[in-house]
Scaffold this motif. Sequence first.
Motif, short mmCIF file in Angstrom:
data_model
loop_
_atom_site.label_atom_id
_atom_site.label_comp_id
_atom_site.label_asym_id
_atom_site.label_seq_id
_atom_site.Cartn_x
_atom_site.Cartn_y
_atom_site.Cartn_z
N ASP A 1 0.81 -1.21 0.00
CA ASP A 1 0.00 0.00 0.00
C ASP A 1 0.84 1.26 0.00
OD1 ASP A 1 -2.55 -1.06 -0.18
OD2 ASP A 1 -2.67 -1.44 1.97
N GLY B 1 1.46 2.40 -5.80
CA GLY B 1 0.23 2.21 -6.53
C GLY B 1 0.47 1.93 -7.99
N ALA C 1 -4.73 -1.17 -3.09
CA ALA C 1 -5.80 -0.18 -2.94
C ALA C 1 -5.38 1.02 -2.12
CB ALA C 1 -7.02 -0.84 -2.29
N LEU D 1 -12.69 3.30 -11.37
CA LEU D 1 -11.72 2.73 -10.45
C LEU D 1 -12.48 1.89 -9.44
CD1 LEU D 1 -8.54 4.29 -8.97
CD2 LEU D 1 -9.90 2.67 -7.67
N TYR E 1 -4.37 -8.52 -6.63
CA TYR E 1 -4.77 -7.11 -6.78
C TYR E 1 -5.98 -6.84 -5.90
CZ TYR E 1 -8.33 -9.09 -9.88
OH TYR E 1 -9.37 -9.82 -10.39
N THR F 1 -12.54 -0.70 -6.27
CA THR F 1 -11.82 -1.17 -5.10
C THR F 1 -12.59 -2.34 -4.49
OG1 THR F 1 -10.96 1.05 -4.64
CG2 THR F 1 -10.87 -0.55 -2.85
N ALA G 1 -4.39 3.77 -4.48
CA ALA G 1 -5.02 3.72 -5.80
C ALA G 1 -5.40 5.11 -6.28
CB ALA G 1 -6.24 2.81 -5.76
N ALA H 1 -7.41 -3.36 -6.37
CA ALA H 1 -8.02 -2.23 -7.06
C ALA H 1 -7.69 -2.32 -8.54
CB ALA H 1 -7.52 -0.90 -6.49
N SER I 1 -3.98 -2.53 -12.44
CA SER I 1 -4.40 -3.25 -11.24
C SER I 1 -3.28 -3.23 -10.22
CB SER I 1 -4.77 -4.69 -11.57
OG SER I 1 -3.66 -5.38 -12.13
N ASN J 1 -6.28 9.89 -1.61
CA ASN J 1 -5.15 9.00 -1.84
C ASN J 1 -3.96 9.46 -1.04
OD1 ASN J 1 -3.66 11.02 -3.42
ND2 ASN J 1 -5.37 10.78 -4.84
N TRP K 1 -15.67 6.23 -9.16
CA TRP K 1 -15.09 5.37 -8.12
C TRP K 1 -16.19 4.40 -7.66
CZ3 TRP K 1 -10.15 6.19 -5.60
CH2 TRP K 1 -9.39 7.22 -6.17
#
Length: 686
Positions: free
Chosen positions: A463, A466, A487, A503, A535, A505, A490, A537, A484, A602, A590
């Motif tokens: 994390d 991204g 998250a 996008l 993956y 999640t 992302a 996201a 991909s 983000n 999203w």
Amino acid sequence: MTKRKWKTGIAACMVSTAILTACSQSTDPQTDAASSAKTDSAIVVNYTKDELNTEWDAANATSIELTDSGATFNETDWVSFEGKVLTIKAGGTYVLSGNSANGQIVVDAEDEVAVHLIFNGVSVTNEDGAAVNIIQAEQTILTLAKGTENSVKDGAKYEKTGEDDPNAVIFSKDDLSINGSGSLTVEGLYNNGILSKDELKIAGAQLKVQAKDDGIIGKDLAAIKDGNVTISSGGDGIKATNSKEDDKGNVALETSTIAITAGAEGIQAKNTLSVNGGTYTIAAGGGSPETVSKKAEAPPGSTSTSPEKVSKEQTGKGLKASQSITITDGSIQVDASDDAIHSNGDVTISGGTLTLETGDDGIHGDGQVTLSGGKIDILKSYEGIEGNAITISDGTISVNSTDDGVNISSTSETDDPNNDSSKRLLTISGGHLSVNANGDGLDANGSIAMTGGTVLVEGPMSDGDGALDYDETFQMDGGILIASGSAGMAMASSDSSKQPSILMTYSEVQKAGTLIHLEDSTGEAIATVAPSKDYQAVFISSPDLKKNETYSLFSGGKSTGTPVNGLYQDGTYSGGKETVSVTLTDTVTWMNESGVTEAKNNMHGAPNGGMPGGSDGNNFEKGQKPDGQPPSGEKGELFDGLDENVKKEAMTILEKERSGELTREEAQQQLAELGVEMPQRPTDKK
């Protein structure tokens, strides 16, 4: 005393690397055109008729037979032998054969006529100096006679070791050209193999060079056309060394077969390096490590770099140039401990097939990297493609990287006093790019603009990185992009984009190989892709997406099509589970399993993948954060409100967890000791 006759008129026919021009008569082959010239795209090298001529007139040539005890030749004013040294004193043609176990060939011609040496089965060893020493000559052309094997060798120590004394088996203070269909083996036990203090041109020759230091050196120019060259060197393989004149210090390779094993750089030019056709196999600096490890980055606010990070001046690069590298065609295979292709200026690749393995960057340009054709496979790298600006308009490109896949590097104040972020741009208008990155997939310390092409990104599960990462804007106006990865960071494209995107999640990590299928309300497929990595996201943008239309996202199942880098462009999809169905009312949508969600913050602290205050950061002055502090250049403000020193320590701990140096539990413990809570991942939430 019989004097040898020689021709005073030399026909010069300039043959360019690209164009055959008309022949003309001249007493000096250099007067018809410059030997080399730099253009905006490459180097054009001109070879004179004499430099390409492998024939000779025996009636107007001096024959010399070498022996261990001396040399046999017709008595002439223009050749002498004293001690162990055969000296040629005037221009003309000299045909040499025989063996000299401890001798030397010297060219010291004061006239303005080229010296043409024909090696017709020659073996010369000099235990304490250069085997061939060209002190002066208008030009020396060495022809390897058809069907002959020739060799030259020096010893481990030279009698004279001054700065201007010879330091190569074949050493020339003036222009040197080597041609012919015979072979020549050069063994340099003291220092270098072949060296010209002026221009060095090799046309059609078969050379095998072994050198303690550098293999082949031309100060002003090192050019090889239609050659077959094998080099094993403790230093650089091929290099041009003139760094004081803007139009010199060039390496130009054309339609040759060259294999290099070099302890330092494979090929290095102080100015421009160009490759136009041929086959090149380069191992530099011992080759790439079996596994390219993730390197720790400097903590926020720090100006130091990790000692594990390879220095850009470190040796072991495959192709290196101080000004520019241009590749128009050819098959190039590089295995390098440092960057495979590195320019302190620009890199331009418009054709050819490149296979690159490296312990650092696959392709690195401190200036502009332009990819407009060819096939590029970066099999192994720390960062795949890095430049201050990168433009991709065509070609098939595959990147595997331990850290960032494609990276727009930040510009220092030294390089850009105005800190103009508009120059830091990743532009994609065509081609096919696939990225498998353990760091950021597409990473721009600036902006991204895409108008065409196909881009597939498999980013990290950490994390701290991204699949998409940018500091300013991502204008998505065309092409297919599927990214991909994790998250936690992302990002989607900017709201100002013309082409819609989604996008998604997921609440849980999706296993590698689990198909992602997006279709419209009629069942028409928009995209079907099978990431090869876990993956959580996925970002999808396609010209087939339309605002105010409804789309369904499926997970799992199978396709009858054939995937290309995980993307199915044909076949029928079936057997998957519908995850969510949404109507696209915004340019960027999203979503999660429950439907449309709000754009999340983000790691940059900004919604919708832009700068704080919106997709383009217009609510703040350029580059400023909400608190008015100058940008740190790092990936976000996870710990706003903390003391700066504590914040730095916390970010360092997260970097160590991301790189694998710490487990998540160890990172949690160290953060707790600082009084800081570990940031939650989506999978941590219940």
